[in-house]
Enzyme design. Structure first.
Site, PDB file in Angstrom:
ATOM      1  N   GLU A 143     -18.024  34.936 -28.302  1.00 21.63           N
ATOM      2  CA  GLU A 143     -17.343  34.087 -27.326  1.00 21.63           C
ATOM      3  C   GLU A 143     -16.023  34.674 -26.856  1.00 21.63           C
ATOM      4  O   GLU A 143     -15.623  34.499 -25.713  1.00 21.63           O
ATOM      5  CB  GLU A 143     -17.097  32.698 -27.927  1.00 21.63           C
ATOM      6  CG  GLU A 143     -18.347  31.869 -28.091  1.00 21.63           C
ATOM      7  CD  GLU A 143     -19.093  32.150 -29.367  1.00 21.63           C
ATOM      8  OE1 GLU A 143     -18.880  33.201 -30.015  1.00 21.63           O
ATOM      9  OE2 GLU A 143     -19.941  31.312 -29.730  1.00 21.63           O
ATOM     10  N   GLU A 190     -24.325  29.606 -34.471  1.00 19.71           N
ATOM     11  CA  GLU A 190     -23.756  28.317 -34.915  1.00 19.71           C
ATOM     12  C   GLU A 190     -24.861  27.325 -35.250  1.00 19.71           C
ATOM     13  O   GLU A 190     -24.765  26.559 -36.198  1.00 19.71           O
ATOM     14  CB  GLU A 190     -22.830  27.774 -33.831  1.00 19.71           C
ATOM     15  CG  GLU A 190     -21.577  28.641 -33.684  1.00 19.71           C
ATOM     16  CD  GLU A 190     -20.722  28.239 -32.515  1.00 19.71           C
ATOM     17  OE1 GLU A 190     -21.245  28.222 -31.364  1.00 19.71           O
ATOM     18  OE2 GLU A 190     -19.548  27.947 -32.699  1.00 19.71           O
TER      19      GLU A 190
HETATM   20  N1  T1G Z   1     -27.123  32.281 -21.634  1.00 14.69           N
HETATM   21  C1  T1G Z   1     -27.911  32.462 -20.552  1.00 14.69           C
HETATM   22  N2  T1G Z   1     -28.378  33.668 -20.162  1.00 14.69           N
HETATM   23  C2  T1G Z   1     -28.031  34.718 -20.901  1.00 14.69           C
HETATM   24  C3  T1G Z   1     -27.223  34.606 -22.058  1.00 14.69           C
HETATM   25  C4  T1G Z   1     -26.768  33.311 -22.410  1.00 14.69           C
HETATM   26  N3  T1G Z   1     -26.006  33.113 -23.501  1.00 14.69           N
HETATM   27  N4  T1G Z   1     -27.056  35.848 -22.573  1.00 14.69           N
HETATM   28  C5  T1G Z   1     -27.735  36.688 -21.762  1.00 14.69           C
HETATM   29  N5  T1G Z   1     -28.306  36.011 -20.758  1.00 14.69           N
HETATM   30  C6  T1G Z   1     -29.162  36.558 -19.716  1.00 14.69           C
HETATM   31  C7  T1G Z   1     -28.451  37.639 -18.904  1.00 14.69           C
HETATM   32  O1  T1G Z   1     -27.666  37.031 -17.901  1.00 14.69           O
HETATM   33  C8  T1G Z   1     -29.651  38.400 -18.360  1.00 14.69           C
HETATM   34  O2  T1G Z   1     -30.199  37.595 -17.336  1.00 14.69           O
HETATM   35  C9  T1G Z   1     -30.643  38.348 -19.509  1.00 14.69           C
HETATM   36  O3  T1G Z   1     -30.240  37.250 -20.339  1.00 14.69           O
HETATM   37  C10 T1G Z   1     -30.682  39.601 -20.324  1.00 14.69           C
HETATM   38  O4  T1G Z   1     -29.313  39.856 -20.729  1.00 14.69           O
HETATM   39  C11 T1G Z   1     -20.703  26.916 -27.944  1.00 14.69           C
HETATM   40  C12 T1G Z   1     -19.886  28.393 -25.947  1.00 14.69           C
HETATM   41  C13 T1G Z   1     -27.968  38.314 -25.673  1.00 14.69           C
HETATM   42  C14 T1G Z   1     -27.183  40.542 -26.501  1.00 14.69           C
HETATM   43  O5  T1G Z   1     -21.912  35.693 -25.171  1.00 14.69           O
HETATM   44  O6  T1G Z   1     -24.519  39.555 -25.263  1.00 14.69           O
HETATM   45  O7  T1G Z   1     -22.440  30.245 -27.231  1.00 14.69           O
HETATM   46  O8  T1G Z   1     -30.005  39.203 -15.437  1.00 14.69           O
HETATM   47  O9  T1G Z   1     -29.202  42.121 -19.753  1.00 14.69           O
HETATM   48  O10 T1G Z   1     -28.917  43.822 -23.091  1.00 14.69           O
HETATM   49  O11 T1G Z   1     -19.819  28.652 -29.220  1.00 14.69           O
HETATM   50  O12 T1G Z   1     -27.140  39.248 -23.053  1.00 14.69           O
HETATM   51  O13 T1G Z   1     -32.117  39.122 -16.797  1.00 14.69           O
HETATM   52  O14 T1G Z   1     -31.479  37.188 -15.276  1.00 14.69           O
HETATM   53  O15 T1G Z   1     -27.515  41.346 -21.466  1.00 14.69           O
HETATM   54  O16 T1G Z   1     -30.898  42.593 -24.165  1.00 14.69           O
HETATM   55  C15 T1G Z   1     -22.198  33.268 -26.354  1.00 14.69           C
HETATM   56  C16 T1G Z   1     -24.101  37.025 -24.213  1.00 14.69           C
HETATM   57  C17 T1G Z   1     -22.309  32.283 -25.273  1.00 14.69           C
HETATM   58  C18 T1G Z   1     -24.146  36.330 -25.554  1.00 14.69           C
HETATM   59  C19 T1G Z   1     -28.940  40.379 -24.735  1.00 14.69           C
HETATM   60  N6  T1G Z   1     -23.232  34.244 -26.237  1.00 14.69           N
HETATM   61  N7  T1G Z   1     -25.272  37.810 -24.035  1.00 14.69           N
HETATM   62  O17 T1G Z   1     -28.584  41.678 -24.279  1.00 14.69           O
HETATM   63  O18 T1G Z   1     -29.927  41.758 -22.120  1.00 14.69           O
HETATM   64  S1  T1G Z   1     -20.992  31.140 -25.348  1.00 14.69           S
HETATM   65  C20 T1G Z   1     -22.988  35.407 -25.627  1.00 14.69           C
HETATM   66  C21 T1G Z   1     -25.369  39.050 -24.571  1.00 14.69           C
HETATM   67  C22 T1G Z   1     -21.390  30.166 -26.675  1.00 14.69           C
HETATM   68  C23 T1G Z   1     -20.755  28.400 -28.221  1.00 14.69           C
HETATM   69  C24 T1G Z   1     -20.327  29.203 -27.069  1.00 14.69           C
HETATM   70  C25 T1G Z   1     -26.601  39.799 -24.219  1.00 14.69           C
HETATM   71  C26 T1G Z   1     -27.666  39.740 -25.316  1.00 14.69           C
HETATM   72  P1  T1G Z   1     -31.006  38.314 -16.117  1.00 14.69           P
HETATM   73  P2  T1G Z   1     -28.898  41.345 -20.965  1.00 14.69           P
HETATM   74  P3  T1G Z   1     -29.623  42.556 -23.428  1.00 14.69           P
END
Ligand code: T1G
Length: 701
Positions: free
Chosen positions: A126, A106
């Protein structure tokens, strides 16, 4: 130090988001970006701006660790940041690589231009958190890619590789290699050519008969998203992008987001997202613990479990020897493995050539000598301590030093098994769930003497073979089966009190369980539970049990494998058919106990089953058998068919309210008091439950 680094490359300012691990757009980072924009704006030498991300992601989106905290909405919130970008009087170019997800995408959509590296994962995931893109994603994405593509991405949350957007307006350039220099060069070109400040918001969604398509999409989504409200809301938000002016569409999106972020389903999905990642963290085992190498494996036993376990190794490309002491059992096991692979190939889930490749990785043998060089061996023989003793003594003799000796035991004492060897530090429990090549859950049972590197290595191996590894301490039944024991006891008591197997199963299946307790028992085999109960009658004479399950087993009705259990089954079929024989058995048993049957409500059935789980889970937590409540929830979500939208037994109890749960348990205890063969003691609240309830807290706080 700001989480947004600022540097200048010629006339181009480069703002690099730097909030490991994935540049989650937390409050500090959002502030850093705005400060960088203001600095670039104030500097006449700067003619354009590039925004990129440090490390393994452009940005993984909003920082989900901030959710439901004031920081997640604190200014500058993501909307404000994106508005600052759009309002910039100098062109802003996003340099996207690796991952641009959620708020990360975004943010890029708010830029005037976007340059992406090939292979970058682009997504608005999301919906997987029970939400919808809340910073303009539903309004901007359909303006730069075809409506169907945008809607599919938003409703599925699935990532799409950047090169798939060639020909759309999402990326102005898609480059190989390092995207930052390319973006800086592109920014320079934009300045030189005076190409202006195009805004995605000014584009129109271009799709003939969009409303008709969206109505079709609504119907499709409603049919599949049964327990989850988010997908339908995603469609509504995208529909607003088609029918409303941009700002109104943004408001509609915002309203949908605020509604969803409060839903129990979203809380459950976020809980599961974090819970799965938390499970890999073991407080006293540092994340950088050196691991033992695992390049080959061995499995003892080629039965249902042993065969499934061997498949997990082969699926991960790890050569595995599988041992049986009898030739026919070995051949039968290999034939079953081959049939499983061929079935997958028939369903298109496996290429035919991969069947041979994987079969080639599975080497049958009848000689323990052949196993000696394996890095790990998993015992999957009969669930009897004397058999385990024989096997582990043999393994202790044969296996090379440093090999990991694992047992697939589902209930037995791993410390006792370790004591059969001279290397207890190398012994661990790896409890697979049947079918072992399908179920994601792997309970990793840490013995008192299990070495930290053995535990760390096994946890890593779990993710390598695509399992969700969850650590359990040693107790009878570990975490999952110890809790299901209490669940099954309540199910049995409810038959004595007036319910039928189908009523109990239907009630719990109605709240989303894949299978109720009696259908599950018939599937797993009633003799399995019977064998364990008979052991417990000796070891735990204090523990009361309802007796109907035993009576069913005494008739040889072990479930699907014998064509009848709590239900009857047509030959070769798995449909559970209520059986009058069971109804008569239950009526006779009630009479013998002097029970006058009563009507049980679905609500009572559901809450007796769920609170039996959560109360035992509380005991498991306070005994330190489970490291955290979310581990227990992950076990139930990934190994016992607990409905994902309810988040697991501990989260369910939290959302119900522990204070209310304690009160319901008092009612159940009073009822059990008045019931012949009832067990009011089963409703004694765990001390931890009472403590948290009195403090107004939850298990997952
Ligand atoms: N925020 C904070 N930490 C995050 C994170 C995030 N968005 N995504 C992953 N982590 C942390 C995770 O907890 C782990 O931490 C580490 O990163 C590695 O993750 C307004 C409201 C990005 C594809 O849903 O799909 O934006 O355990 O083991 O396999 O519209 O993480 O190492 O301490 O999964 O390489 C939308 C979710 C948020 C993305 C990486 N975004 N994340 O995969 O590593 S809502 C998501 C993923 C939003 C807006 C809305 C995957 C990844 P730790 P991992 P990975």
């Amino acid at each position: 130090m700001s989480q947004a680094r600022y540097e200048q490359q010629g006339a181009i300012a480069v703002i690099t988001m730097d909030n490991p691990p994935v540049n989650g757009l937390g409050m500090e980072l959002r502030r850093g970006i705005v400060e960088g924009l203001q600095r670039a704006k104030a500097d006449d030498a700067v003619k354009a701006i590039v925004i990129t991300g440090a490390g393994r992601a452009f940005s993984g989106g909003a920082d989900i660790r901030e959710f439901n905290t004031p920081a997640s909405f604190a200014e500058p919130n993501l909307h404000t940041v994106i508005r600052e970008i759009e309002a910039s009087t100098k062109p802003v170019v996003a340099a996207v690589h690796s991952v641009a997800m959620g708020g990360g995408l975004e943010l890029a959509l708010g830029c005037h231009y976007r340059v992406a590296a090939t292979g970058a994962q682009i997504a608005l995931p999301e919906v997987k958190l029970g939400l919808l893109p809340g910073a303009g994603g539903t309004q901007r994405l359909p303006r730069v890619v075809p409506l169907e593509m945008a809607l599919n991405m938003i409703v599925s949350g699935a990532p799409v590789k950047s090169e798939k957007f060639k020909g759309t307006k999402l990326f102005d350039e898609i480059v190989e290699g390092d995207v930052v220099p390319a973006a800086v060069a592109f920014a320079q070109k934009v300045v030189t050519e005076g190409r202006g400040l195009p805004k995605v918001r000014d584009l129109k969604v271009d799709y003939p008969n969009a409303q008709g398509y969206l109505q079709f999409a609504r119907n499709t989504v409603r049919a599949v998203a049964r327990n989850f409200p988010a997908p339908a809301k995603c469609v509504d938000a995208v529909a607003a992008a088609v029918s409303m002016p941009f700002e109104q569409g943004l408001d509609a999106e915002r309203a949908g987001f605020l509604e969803l972020v409060q839903t129990p389903e979203s809380r459950a999905l976020r809980h599961s997202f974090f819970g799965e990642r938390a499970a890999a963290k073991i407080p006293d085992v540092p994340a950088d613990t050196p691991l033992r190498k695992i390049e080959s494996a061995a499995v003892i036993g080629a039965g249902t479990m042993g065969g499934g376990i061997a498949m997990n190794f082969a699926n991960a490309g790890i050569p595995v020897r599988i041992l049986e002491v009898k030739e026919d059992a070995l051949q039968k096991g290999i034939a079953t493995i081959r049939r499983n692979y061929e079935n997958s190939a028939k369903k298109g889930r496996l290429k035919p050539e991969d069947v041979e490749k994987r079969m080639g990785l599975i080497q049958p043998t009848m000689s323990y000598e052949d196993l000696k060089d394996a890095d790990i061996v998993v015992e999957a023989v009969f669930e009897d301590m004397s058999v385990k003793e024989e096997v582990f003594k043999k393994l202790d003799e044969v296996m090379k030093p440093g090999a990991i000796l694992a047992s697939n035991t589902s209930t037995l004492d791993v410390n006792k098994i370790a004591a059969f060897t001279k290397r207890p530090q190398d012994v661990i429990g790896t409890h697979f769930f049947s079918p072992a090549n399908v179920m994601r859950l792997l309970e990793i049972v840490r013995g008192e003497k299990t070495a930290k590197d053995v535990l760390a290595t096994t946890m890593k191996l779990a993710s390598r073979i695509k399992k969700l590894g969850v650590v359990s301490g040693v107790c009878d039944g570990f975490i999952g089966n110890r809790m299901i024991e209490q669940y099954s006891r309540q199910a049995g008591y409810m038959l004595e009190e007036g319910a039928s197997p189908q009523q109990v199963d239907r009630a719990i299946e109605k709240i989303g369980f894949a299978m109720g307790p009696f259908r599950m028992a018939d599937l797993a085999g009633n003799d399995v539970g019977w064998y364990i109960r008979k052991r417990r009658y000796v070891e735990r004479p204090d523990m009361k049990y309802p007796k109907i399950a035993d009576k069913v087993c005494e008739l040889g009705r072990f479930g699907q494998k014998t064509g009848a259990g709590f239900y009857k089954y047509a030959p070769g079929k798995r449909d559970a058919i209520p059986d009058p024989v069971i109804d008569e058995l239950i009526v006779a048993h009630r009479k013998a106990l002097g029970i006058t049957p009563r009507k049980l409500s679905d609500d009572e059935i559901v809450h007796r089953l769920l609170f039996a789980l959560a109360n035992e889970g509380a005991k498991i937590l306070e005994e330190g058998i489970a490291l955290r409540a979310s581990d227990i929830d992950m076990i139930y979500l990934s190994g016992y068919g607990f409905p994902l939208h309810r988040g697991g037994p501990m989260l369910y109890a939290d959302m119900y309210g522990l204070y209310n749960m304690v009160n319901r348990m008092k009612e159940f205890a009073a009822m059990a008091e008045k019931t012949p063969n009832g067990d009011p003691g089963a409703w004694t609240p765990a001390p931890l439950l009472l403590k948290l309830a009195s403090e107004g807290k939850g298990f997952n706080d």
